[in-house]
Design a protein around this motif. Structure first.
Motif, PDB file in Angstrom:
ATOM      1  N   GLN A 144       0.832  -1.212  -0.042  1.00 29.52           N
ATOM      2  CA  GLN A 144      -0.191  -0.080   0.017  1.00 29.52           C
ATOM      3  C   GLN A 144       1.030   1.211   0.035  1.00 29.52           C
ATOM      4  O   GLN A 144       0.287   2.458  -0.188  1.00 29.52           O
ATOM      5  N   THR A 145       2.093   0.866   0.216  1.00 27.87           N
ATOM      6  CA  THR A 145       2.961   2.457   0.187  1.00 27.87           C
ATOM      7  C   THR A 145       3.417   2.546  -1.199  1.00 27.87           C
ATOM      8  O   THR A 145       4.643   3.590  -1.372  1.00 27.87           O
ATOM      9  N   LEU A 146       3.269   1.815  -2.362  1.00 33.77           N
ATOM     10  CA  LEU A 146       3.915   2.069  -3.447  1.00 33.77           C
ATOM     11  C   LEU A 146       3.993   3.224  -4.246  1.00 33.77           C
ATOM     12  O   LEU A 146       5.038   3.908  -4.603  1.00 33.77           O
ATOM     13  N   PHE A 147       2.676   3.786  -4.154  1.00 33.27           N
ATOM     14  CA  PHE A 147       2.646   5.091  -4.837  1.00 33.27           C
ATOM     15  C   PHE A 147       3.536   6.280  -3.990  1.00 33.27           C
ATOM     16  O   PHE A 147       4.173   6.892  -4.763  1.00 33.27           O
ATOM     17  N   ASP A 148       3.522   6.190  -2.758  1.00 35.85           N
ATOM     18  CA  ASP A 148       4.150   7.166  -2.073  1.00 35.85           C
ATOM     19  C   ASP A 148       5.760   6.870  -2.379  1.00 35.85           C
ATOM     20  O   ASP A 148       6.360   8.143  -2.431  1.00 35.85           O
ATOM     21  N   ARG A 161      -3.453   6.225  -6.723  1.00 35.01           N
ATOM     22  CA  ARG A 161      -3.166   5.839  -5.303  1.00 35.01           C
ATOM     23  C   ARG A 161      -3.981   4.658  -4.802  1.00 35.01           C
ATOM     24  O   ARG A 161      -3.436   3.582  -4.355  1.00 35.01           O
ATOM     25  N   ALA A 162      -5.281   4.831  -4.884  1.00 34.28           N
ATOM     26  CA  ALA A 162      -6.417   4.069  -4.189  1.00 34.28           C
ATOM     27  C   ALA A 162      -6.134   2.860  -5.237  1.00 34.28           C
ATOM     28  O   ALA A 162      -6.146   1.486  -4.308  1.00 34.28           O
ATOM     29  N   ALA A 163      -5.943   2.658  -6.338  1.00 35.25           N
ATOM     30  CA  ALA A 163      -5.908   1.326  -7.169  1.00 35.25           C
ATOM     31  C   ALA A 163      -4.593   0.692  -6.941  1.00 35.25           C
ATOM     32  O   ALA A 163      -4.660  -0.707  -6.394  1.00 35.25           O
ATOM     33  N   LEU A 164      -3.576   1.380  -6.770  1.00 41.14           N
ATOM     34  CA  LEU A 164      -2.495   0.675  -6.515  1.00 41.14           C
ATOM     35  C   LEU A 164      -2.145  -0.050  -5.282  1.00 41.14           C
ATOM     36  O   LEU A 164      -1.615  -0.798  -5.020  1.00 41.14           O
ATOM     37  N   GLY A 165      -3.078   0.771  -4.181  1.00 41.16           N
ATOM     38  CA  GLY A 165      -3.127   0.192  -2.787  1.00 41.16           C
ATOM     39  C   GLY A 165      -4.086  -0.625  -2.402  1.00 41.16           C
ATOM     40  O   GLY A 165      -3.980  -1.121  -1.137  1.00 41.16           O
ATOM     41  N   SER A 166      -4.874  -1.205  -3.295  1.00 42.82           N
ATOM     42  CA  SER A 166      -6.053  -1.968  -2.976  1.00 42.82           C
ATOM     43  C   SER A 166      -6.005  -3.488  -3.652  1.00 42.82           C
ATOM     44  O   SER A 166      -6.730  -4.234  -2.998  1.00 42.82           O
ATOM     45  N   GLU A 167      -5.486  -3.334  -4.835  1.00 46.15           N
ATOM     46  CA  GLU A 167      -5.990  -4.535  -5.510  1.00 46.15           C
ATOM     47  C   GLU A 167      -4.599  -4.809  -6.590  1.00 46.15           C
ATOM     48  O   GLU A 167      -3.925  -4.011  -6.868  1.00 46.15           O
ATOM     49  N   SER A 168      -4.647  -5.946  -7.065  1.00 40.41           N
ATOM     50  CA  SER A 168      -3.449  -6.272  -8.052  1.00 40.41           C
ATOM     51  C   SER A 168      -3.876  -5.712  -9.424  1.00 40.41           C
ATOM     52  O   SER A 168      -4.681  -6.274 -10.013  1.00 40.41           O
ATOM     53  N   VAL A 169      -3.277  -4.476  -9.721  1.00 38.99           N
ATOM     54  CA  VAL A 169      -3.586  -3.908 -10.890  1.00 38.99           C
ATOM     55  C   VAL A 169      -2.739  -4.436 -12.201  1.00 38.99           C
ATOM     56  O   VAL A 169      -1.495  -4.704 -12.197  1.00 38.99           O
ATOM     57  N   ARG A 170      -3.383  -4.653 -13.222  1.00 43.32           N
ATOM     58  CA  ARG A 170      -2.708  -5.098 -14.600  1.00 43.32           C
ATOM     59  C   ARG A 170      -2.317  -4.120 -15.179  1.00 43.32           C
ATOM     60  O   ARG A 170      -3.354  -3.145 -15.410  1.00 43.32           O
ATOM     61  N   PHE A 171      -0.801  -3.908 -15.378  1.00 41.61           N
ATOM     62  CA  PHE A 171      -0.682  -2.632 -16.205  1.00 41.61           C
ATOM     63  C   PHE A 171       0.466  -3.129 -17.271  1.00 41.61           C
ATOM     64  O   PHE A 171       0.760  -4.232 -17.431  1.00 41.61           O
ATOM     65  N   TYR A 172       0.601  -1.972 -18.385  1.00 39.68           N
ATOM     66  CA  TYR A 172       1.599  -2.348 -19.217  1.00 39.68           C
ATOM     67  C   TYR A 172       2.432  -1.080 -19.461  1.00 39.68           C
ATOM     68  O   TYR A 172       2.034  -0.094 -19.280  1.00 39.68           O
ATOM     69  N   VAL A 173       3.697  -1.331 -20.015  1.00 38.11           N
ATOM     70  CA  VAL A 173       4.610  -0.497 -20.652  1.00 38.11           C
ATOM     71  C   VAL A 173       5.049  -1.037 -21.840  1.00 38.11           C
ATOM     72  O   VAL A 173       5.456  -2.276 -21.912  1.00 38.11           O
ATOM     73  N   GLY A 174       5.445  -0.200 -22.890  1.00 35.72           N
ATOM     74  CA  GLY A 174       5.738  -0.454 -24.215  1.00 35.72           C
ATOM     75  C   GLY A 174       7.226  -0.194 -24.512  1.00 35.72           C
ATOM     76  O   GLY A 174       7.821   1.098 -24.212  1.00 35.72           O
ATOM     77  N   PHE A 175       7.816  -0.972 -25.380  1.00 34.69           N
ATOM     78  CA  PHE A 175       8.984  -0.630 -25.897  1.00 34.69           C
ATOM     79  C   PHE A 175       9.067  -0.864 -27.597  1.00 34.69           C
ATOM     80  O   PHE A 175       8.678  -2.120 -27.977  1.00 34.69           O
TER      81      PHE A 175
END
Length: 423
Positions: free
Chosen positions: A5-9, A27-41
């Motif tokens: 829950q401290t990830l955003f900070d 902040r709320a999303a990252l601190g409460s559930e496993s968010v599926r994310f992507y980053v592109g290259f």
């Protein structure tokens, strides 16, 4: 699965959030559930570089905090390339892009975990783009993009006078389509990238809202600059590539070892996984005795170990210690030693059976201005071959002296050294 829950900070403390959509919602999303994310290259070169490393390590931070990465290598977008200020990109062939997709993928994979409940996935946007017709793409995606907003993008506005192709102008549609496709097919609700991608990131969030009525998040990491405001990511030989064939691990290590004192704290936050207390302790120690270069040494060791491995870092450190501090050269890796010597300057000599004398080597490498100067250096005890003091100016090195069968290290005094490569 535990969510940090401290990830955003922590991301904010590390200076990794330059821009963000609704901060409280993210902040709320990252601190409460496993968010599926992507980053592109995009594979617009055969290797990733320092700027990409920021994104790779940020993805790893999110995964370690409990979130699920989708690392996208752009087999489709790599055919075009994001528009840039300097002009149109050179179009690479499909075969070249396919080869670079494989190389970039192999560079990203070691940083992520592909096991467990939030296992990473590698994806290629060519998979969902190549089967879509131009007509369907224009109807389903293009209709959601007001041209006036596309023209307002900084990079487009700067290119209008010099000219920009419709291909590069339309890149934002392709990247936004990636986000929409991953949102629909994989439940991905967060994308991040560099601050120069901010327009593309928010366009994807907006497309999800317009096309599906969905809600998604985005944030951008900052552009890193040197103390004088110029861009990082360049060495004397070019970009700070992650591929060891394009930039030697020794040169990579030296880049970090030579960063400015003013940037130590910032770079430790972005490029290492040291804790806040560890970094602050290093900053304090470094500020008290900057001449010891504690911060640079820690930074170089940690980043080089992340990219090239702890064993290679140890070989680099051993080579540096031998070059500047003495010790037996023959235990060194000839590849690492060669990379170090090429930075200092190398004299190539043909044949190991008739090598020049110590005096001649001093002159030919430029360590001495003349034979008289070279003889004085020897007489004063300031000439060394492989860290062994030269006593006789007419001394001729033998084949047994060659490190790895090819190298001699010629040193004058404590810090001036050159390499001799016998071919």
């Amino acid at each position: 699965m535990s969510i940090d829950q401290t990830l955003f900070d922590d991301l904010e403390w590390r200076g990794l959030i330059a821009h963000s959509t609704d901060r409280d919602a993210l902040r709320a999303a990252l601190g409460s559930e496993s968010v599926r994310f992507y980053v592109g290259f995009d594979p617009t070169a055969p290797s990733l570089h320092m700027g990409h490393l920021v994104q790779v390590l940020t993805a790893r931070r999110l995964q370690e905090a409990g979130h699920t990465p989708h690392a996208l290598v752009g087999g489709a977008t790599g055919m075009i390339g994001d528009p840039r200020d300097s002009g149109e990109r050179t179009m690479n062939s499909a075969d070249t892009v396919a080869e670079w997709v494989g190389r970039v993928r192999a560079q990203v994979e070691p940083f992520l975990s592909f096991e467990g409940p939030n296992a990473a996935r590698m994806v290629n946007n060519l998979d969902w783009t190549q089967g879509v017709s131009a007509l369907d793409f224009l109807r389903d995606v293009g209709k959601h993009f007001p041209v006036n907003r596309m023209l307002a993008r900084d990079v487009v506005r700067k290119r209008l006078e010099s000219g920009i192709s419709y291909t590069e102008f339309s890149y934002v549609l392709l990247q936004s389509f990636d986000f929409l496709s991953l949102y629909r097919d994989r439940g991905v609700t967060l994308q991040f990238g560099g601050s120069d991608q901010w327009g593309n990131l928010t366009a994807g969030v907006e497309l999800i809202r317009r096309a599906d009525g969905g809600k998604a998040h985005a944030f951008a990491t900052p552009l890193l600059t040197k103390a004088d405001g110029t861009k990082y990511g360049k060495t004397e030989g070019g970009a700070l590539w992650l591929d060891p064939e394009m930039l030697s691990p020794y040169s990579f290590f030296q880049f970090w070892l030579n960063v400015e004192d003013e940037k130590i704290g910032e770079l430790l936050r972005v490029f290492t996984f040291l804790s806040r207390s560890e970094i602050e302790e290093i900053e304090t120690s470094h500020s008290e005795k900057p001449f010891l270069r504690t911060g640079q040494k820690v930074l170089a060791e940690h980043v080089t170990s992340l990219v090239h491995g702890a064993d290679e870092t140890a070989r680099i450190q051993a080579a540096s210690a031998a070059l500047f501090g003495g010790g037996d050269m023959h235990g060194l890796s000839p590849e690492t030693l060669g990379a170090a010597l090429r930075q200092a300057g190398v004299l190539r000599v043909e044949g190991a059976e008739s090598l020049p004398t110590a005096v001649d080597l001093l002159v030919e490498t430029g360590l001495a201005k003349s034979k008289g100067d070279a003889r004085r250096t020897v007489a004063e005890g300031g000439a060394y071959i492989n860290n062994v003091r030269v006593e006789d100016p007419e001394h001729v090195p033998s084949r047994a002296d060659l490190v790895g069968g090819s190298w001699l290290v010629l040193r004058k005094g404590k810090k001036s050294f050159k390499g001799v490569e016998v071919v």
